[in-house]
Design a protein around this motif. Structure first.
Motif, PDB file in Angstrom:
ATOM      1  N   LEU A   1       0.825  -1.216   0.000  1.00 13.18           N
ATOM      2  CA  LEU A   1       0.000   0.000   0.000  1.00 13.18           C
ATOM      3  C   LEU A   1       0.857   1.264   0.000  1.00 13.18           C
ATOM      4  O   LEU A   1       0.462   2.275  -0.588  1.00 13.18           O
TER       5      LEU A   1
ATOM      6  N   LYS B   1      -2.769   7.731  -2.653  1.00 16.61           N
ATOM      7  CA  LYS B   1      -3.914   7.642  -1.731  1.00 16.61           C
ATOM      8  C   LYS B   1      -5.258   7.641  -2.457  1.00 16.61           C
ATOM      9  O   LYS B   1      -6.262   7.259  -1.872  1.00 16.61           O
ATOM     10  N   ASP B   2      -5.292   8.044  -3.728  1.00 18.18           N
ATOM     11  CA  ASP B   2      -6.558   8.047  -4.467  1.00 18.18           C
ATOM     12  C   ASP B   2      -6.728   6.803  -5.349  1.00 18.18           C
ATOM     13  O   ASP B   2      -7.600   6.751  -6.207  1.00 18.18           O
ATOM     14  N   SER B   3      -5.920   5.771  -5.117  1.00 26.04           N
ATOM     15  CA  SER B   3      -6.017   4.526  -5.881  1.00 26.04           C
ATOM     16  C   SER B   3      -7.361   3.850  -5.633  1.00 26.04           C
ATOM     17  O   SER B   3      -7.898   3.888  -4.526  1.00 26.04           O
TER      18      SER B   3
ATOM     19  N   ILE C   1      -8.981   0.704  -4.827  1.00 28.34           N
ATOM     20  CA  ILE C   1      -8.522  -0.540  -4.204  1.00 28.34           C
ATOM     21  C   ILE C   1      -9.718  -1.374  -3.771  1.00 28.34           C
ATOM     22  O   ILE C   1     -10.672  -0.850  -3.193  1.00 28.34           O
TER      23      ILE C   1
ATOM     24  N   LEU D   1      -6.137   0.294   5.698  1.00 31.39           N
ATOM     25  CA  LEU D   1      -6.441   1.224   4.601  1.00 31.39           C
ATOM     26  C   LEU D   1      -6.980   2.544   5.142  1.00 31.39           C
ATOM     27  O   LEU D   1      -6.587   3.622   4.683  1.00 31.39           O
TER      28      LEU D   1
ATOM     29  N   PHE E   1      -6.304   6.097   2.663  1.00 35.65           N
ATOM     30  CA  PHE E   1      -6.781   5.824   1.308  1.00 35.65           C
ATOM     31  C   PHE E   1      -8.202   6.343   1.149  1.00 35.65           C
ATOM     32  O   PHE E   1      -9.009   6.286   2.074  1.00 35.65           O
ATOM     33  N   GLU E   2      -8.492   6.872  -0.032  1.00 33.27           N
ATOM     34  CA  GLU E   2      -9.759   7.559  -0.279  1.00 33.27           C
ATOM     35  C   GLU E   2     -10.792   6.706  -1.006  1.00 33.27           C
ATOM     36  O   GLU E   2     -11.983   6.970  -0.897  1.00 33.27           O
TER      37      GLU E   2
ATOM     38  N   HIS F   1     -11.301   2.934  -1.273  1.00 36.41           N
ATOM     39  CA  HIS F   1     -11.103   1.510  -1.036  1.00 36.41           C
ATOM     40  C   HIS F   1     -12.430   0.847  -0.697  1.00 36.41           C
ATOM     41  O   HIS F   1     -13.309   1.461  -0.101  1.00 36.41           O
TER      42      HIS F   1
END
Length: 168
Positions: free
Chosen positions: A104, A109-111, A113, A135, A140-141, A143
């Protein structure tokens, strides 16, 4: 059915069996969220680390995979059954959770997932909560958690959704 697919299904069945056995003795069964609560459960709930909007249905993920959508998919314990998923091992174990964290750290952070386990039903799964909490804590944004209510065999393989090799 080819030998590779048959062996993947056998591995999955063995993982599901071992998870169910472990859950009987090692994992306390958390109460269900309001969204998943049955009529027989109490009014008290333990909040899950995900929201209802962060649960992706198997049919939806299968369509996204078939459409070639840009997703990063992590397998948390079911052996990387879903095509393109990165198998980081059971996130209920410290070493596997560290391996997931290391993967990760490489991502923006905008992946987009998606994580999944599928070893056993959500309410007793030892892997999805530690991974989802990770996450969340890493900021993360976008997920999501694959909504495998029973397990990967019943909710994915038996429905004929795509299977393949893990990439890790």
């Amino acid at each position: 059915m080819n030998i590779f697919k048959l062996s993947r299904i056998l591995i999955c069945v063995l993982l599901i069996s071992s998870c169910k056995e472990a859950s009987k003795t090692e994992v306390a069964q958390p109460e269900k969220t309001l969204e998943n609560k049955s009529a027989s459960s109490t009014d008290e709930t333990i909040s899950e680390p995900w929201t209802a909007e962060q649960l992706v249905q198997p049919v939806e993920l299968a369509h996204q995979i078939e459409a070639g959508d840009s997703l990063i998919i992590f397998s948390l314990g079911a052996g990387g059954i879903i095509p393109g998923s990165m198998d980081t091992g059971p996130s209920g174990e410290s070493d596997s959770l560290k391996r997931l964290a290391a993967e990760l750290e490489k991502l923006p952070k905008d992946s987009e997932i998606v994580i999944y386990c599928g070893c056993c039903p959500f309410d007793i799964c030892p892997n999805v909560r530690p991974a989802f909490n990770l996450l969340n804590s890493m900021g993360f944004e976008h997920h999501q958690l694959l909504n495998l209510q029973e397990n990967i065999k019943v909710d994915w393989i038996d429905k004929g959704y795509p299977t393949g090799s893990p990439s890790l």
